[in-house]
Design a protein around this motif. Structure first.
Motif, short mmCIF file in Angstrom:
data_model
loop_
_atom_site.label_atom_id
_atom_site.label_comp_id
_atom_site.label_asym_id
_atom_site.label_seq_id
_atom_site.Cartn_x
_atom_site.Cartn_y
_atom_site.Cartn_z
N LEU A 93 0.85 -1.38 -0.04
CA LEU A 93 -0.11 -0.14 -0.02
C LEU A 93 0.81 1.32 -0.04
O LEU A 93 0.67 2.16 -0.71
N LEU A 94 1.85 1.30 0.62
CA LEU A 94 2.59 2.46 1.07
C LEU A 94 3.55 2.47 -0.37
O LEU A 94 3.76 3.94 -0.78
N ASP A 95 4.15 1.49 -1.09
CA ASP A 95 4.75 1.64 -1.99
C ASP A 95 3.87 2.30 -3.25
O ASP A 95 4.18 3.02 -4.01
N ALA A 96 2.74 1.83 -3.22
CA ALA A 96 1.80 2.24 -4.35
C ALA A 96 1.29 3.59 -3.98
O ALA A 96 0.33 4.13 -4.79
N GLY A 97 1.10 4.17 -2.84
CA GLY A 97 0.83 5.58 -2.32
C GLY A 97 -0.80 5.31 -2.27
O GLY A 97 -1.68 6.21 -2.56
N LYS A 98 -1.01 4.05 -2.05
CA LYS A 98 -2.82 3.89 -1.86
C LYS A 98 -3.30 3.67 -0.40
O LYS A 98 -2.25 3.24 0.27
N GLU A 143 -3.19 4.41 10.27
CA GLU A 143 -3.26 5.57 9.23
C GLU A 143 -1.93 5.64 8.56
O GLU A 143 -1.89 6.04 7.40
N GLU A 144 -1.01 5.67 9.46
CA GLU A 144 0.37 5.87 8.83
C GLU A 144 0.78 4.46 7.95
O GLU A 144 1.50 4.38 7.20
N LEU A 145 -0.01 3.58 8.26
CA LEU A 145 0.08 1.94 7.43
C LEU A 145 -0.80 2.21 6.36
O LEU A 145 -0.84 1.24 5.64
N HIS A 146 -1.44 3.32 6.05
CA HIS A 146 -2.21 3.61 5.06
C HIS A 146 -3.56 2.73 5.30
O HIS A 146 -4.23 2.21 4.18
N LEU A 147 -4.03 2.29 6.29
CA LEU A 147 -5.21 1.84 6.49
C LEU A 147 -6.22 2.71 7.39
O LEU A 147 -6.02 3.42 8.19
N PHE A 148 -7.53 2.38 6.98
CA PHE A 148 -8.53 3.26 7.62
C PHE A 148 -9.61 2.27 8.28
O PHE A 148 -9.75 1.33 7.66
N ALA A 149 -10.36 2.61 9.28
CA ALA A 149 -11.63 1.97 9.62
C ALA A 149 -12.83 2.53 9.03
O ALA A 149 -12.88 2.94 8.00
N SER A 150 -13.65 2.73 9.66
CA SER A 150 -15.09 3.45 9.26
C SER A 150 -14.75 4.90 9.54
O SER A 150 -14.07 5.47 10.09
N ASN A 151 -15.34 5.82 8.70
CA ASN A 151 -15.51 7.16 8.78
C ASN A 151 -16.66 7.54 9.40
O ASN A 151 -17.80 7.22 8.76
N VAL A 184 -6.70 11.61 8.58
CA VAL A 184 -6.54 13.06 8.55
C VAL A 184 -5.05 13.76 8.86
O VAL A 184 -5.02 14.58 9.52
N GLU A 185 -4.13 12.77 8.58
CA GLU A 185 -2.73 13.30 8.84
C GLU A 185 -2.46 14.24 8.07
O GLU A 185 -3.09 14.56 6.85
N ASP A 186 -1.15 14.97 8.42
CA ASP A 186 -0.90 16.26 7.94
C ASP A 186 -0.49 16.00 6.24
O ASP A 186 -0.31 16.98 5.61
#
Lengths: 374, 374
Positions: A93-98, A143-151, A184-186
């Motif tokens: 995910l991080l490599d792909a920027g997704k 979030e820094e691992l590019h993972l999210f839960a629900s919003n 919502v990281e900077d």
């Protein structure tokens, strides 16, 4: 203002930092394997036994106890492998920027093992804790691992921000508002022109819409956010960043019942389950604006606007009175008053005094009289 | 573009129309009272017994059966009075140009009767059906009574709209998107510049975020909306208005399980419970894009991305096969295939083929091959 290119560079720099952490975790294990040692990861323990209330910082913190997870152990081999499967997927995910959801991650990492009927993960209940293990082990947020839960949650008010390169003027978001994303990281969200003097977080969407329709935020120069119950991580992190970077006081408006008070408590000092996040999610200076157990008398609310406490409410209130972070006299008084009066009050109960009572009288008086708890 | 003044005038004109309906309801009862007749209101029946599937219009419609609610009847007197209490509160809202939640309305209308311990309403479970009674009796939507339920859903894409006087460019709403409000009538929301060729409604927030991050809506010139499960009224009414006013085809993307298919069904032809709304909420031409029970083979999805149907799934699928609106052969085939294969598929299962498989392959191929059901 940061250009799109600068934002992309920031995003890349942050991804690189997380990638470095993932890589060094993997390298440590490879080194062990090459030395013919049993590959081992030290994982901080996420349980009440490793949680403490830091009175000075006023947050619930994770302690320093860890457990070893080793490859050559029948009970741990699978979870050891799962840990690195999740780490590998995060690296992709991080490599792909997704970014992706934790549900998606489960599907990304689920597959049958060789020709056996064994799967890497049987269900998401197996992959979610592994994500949390990874977060604490390499000291990162999901979030820094590019993972999210629900919003959940929406926002309007006296602030301009940039979201994924788009400028969002929160003064001009209509009746719907800007939907708060879960990351919502900077490197995604950046604050620009702020004319707000404070942030008001309300538990309930319907109350938020009342305040938005009345343009409360314009008159009182603030930002209003609704969390739809217990705030999602995106909302918690956003108000924390507003407290840190914009130096805005945070007021919390919840129902007067144990669950409402606990919402405030999680915003303020974090939760037991996610104690490792407190340092970056909690807002220790958050102010409890209401509804207080004393508001019924102070604001002359009619008796029939109350609801009787049920057994679950009573049990929960008593349990909360024993938590160290509710030990102070003011909180004991609040909870005792609630139990003594035998009733709870929803924010909507204020409407029994008129549709706009909350905007025109309740909140202005609360703020003017500094009638809040910290 | 409508000015704020024109919008206010439109809002007022609409309010006047609803006020007229409320007033004539009240006047009819007053006339009856003056003639010393028993004051009576005829309320259309909201139940399966008064619901029919209109094959031509392809919507579930309410029939013409009504029940009388009279004042001088021990069993009806309370509900008769409640009906006019709610009508009075709605009149106040309309007069003040304010909107509120159905929860708020409950508090607004709840009070003890005289010096008795009797309340006008004991709980919201009593006031909600009265709202629905009022809606059908004077042929109005609750949004026109200035009442809202919960709101859910967010949107981005190739459309500019005006929300409560603020211009929202849905092409520039960042990662969060514009939060769809619960009242989206044309005195609040107005469509402006539309470059979209279709609307894609996805059941799941996480999938929507995948599509937004991949800027799917820009490449394929569309609007993407997430409904967070069964769409709230705001989302249903919004896509209906887009179909009517912008002439945009609506595609629906849901999980391949009975519940996903039913979400599509409600969007398309309405629901049994709220049949009276179908005429203004349903989108009979809505297209079912997926996930189809045949997608697993067609898109070569790995077996371990599926989940076994449980007993509830099977029972629900069988029940749905008996509904007249699932009687067509194509739907019978879909449901039968699901039952025969014994598995369900979540949209996220597509991620087992890669993070961006849905944006890069699945949806483009579906659209290109016109692989949908109507």
């Amino acid at each position: 203002m940061a250009t799109k290119r600068e934002l992309a560079a920031l995003r890349k720099a942050k991804a690189t930092k997380t990638l470095d952490k993932l890589t060094s975790l993997a390298e440590k294990v490879i080194t062990q394997a090459e030395k013919l040692d049993n590959p081992t990861v030290e994982i901080p323990i996420r349980a009440l036994s490793n949680v403490a209330f830091n009175k000075k910082k006023h947050i619930i913190e994770m302690g320093s106890k860890t457990q070893s997870r080793t490859l050559f152990n029948v009970n741990m081999a699978k979870r050891f492998a799962q840990t690195f499967l999740v780490a590998k997927a995060c690296k992709e995910l991080l490599d792909a920027g997704k970014t992706t959801s934790i549900r998606d991650l489960y599907y990304m990492t689920k597959h049958s093992i060789g020709k056996t009927s064994e799967n890497t993960f049987e269900n998401q209940g197996e992959s979610d804790p592994i994500i949390e293990d990874l977060e604490v082990t390499i000291n990162t947020l999901r979030e820094e691992l590019h993972l999210f839960a629900s919003n959940k949650g929406s926002m309007v008010g006296e602030l301009t921000l940039v979201d994924a390169g788009d400028t969002i003027d929160a003064r001009r978001q209509g009746s719907g508002g800007w939907a708060v994303p879960s990351i919502v990281e900077d490197d995604v969200i950046q604050f620009k022109k702020c004319d707000a003097k404070f942030v008001l977080l309300v538990e309930k969407d319907a109350v938020w819409r009342r305040l938005n329709e009345d343009k409360f935020w314009r008159k009182y120069k603030c930002i209003i956010i609704q969390s739809g119950g217990q705030p999602a991580r995106g909302v918690r992190r956003l108000v924390r960043r507003m407290a840190d970077e914009l130096k805005l006081p945070l007021y919390v408006l919840v129902d007067n019942d144990p669950w409402g008070l606990y919402i405030y408590s999680v915003i303020k000092q974090g939760s037991i389950n996610l104690a490792y996040e407190s340092a970056r999610m909690a807002v220790p200076k958050a102010r409890f604006l209401g509804l207080s157990s004393y508001d019924r008398e102070r604001y002359d609310l009619p008796d029939d606007s109350t609801i009787m406490l049920n057994n679950k409410d009573v049990a929960r209130a008593k349990q909360m009175m024993k938590y160290p972070w509710f030990a102070e006299r003011k909180w004991q008084r609040e909870l005792k008053k609630m139990l003594d009066s035998k009733v709870k009050l929803e924010i909507e109960a204020l409407s029994s005094k008129g549709i706009t009572f909350i905007s025109d009288e309740y909140l202005p008086r609360k703020l003017k009289e500094k009638d809040w708890l910290v």
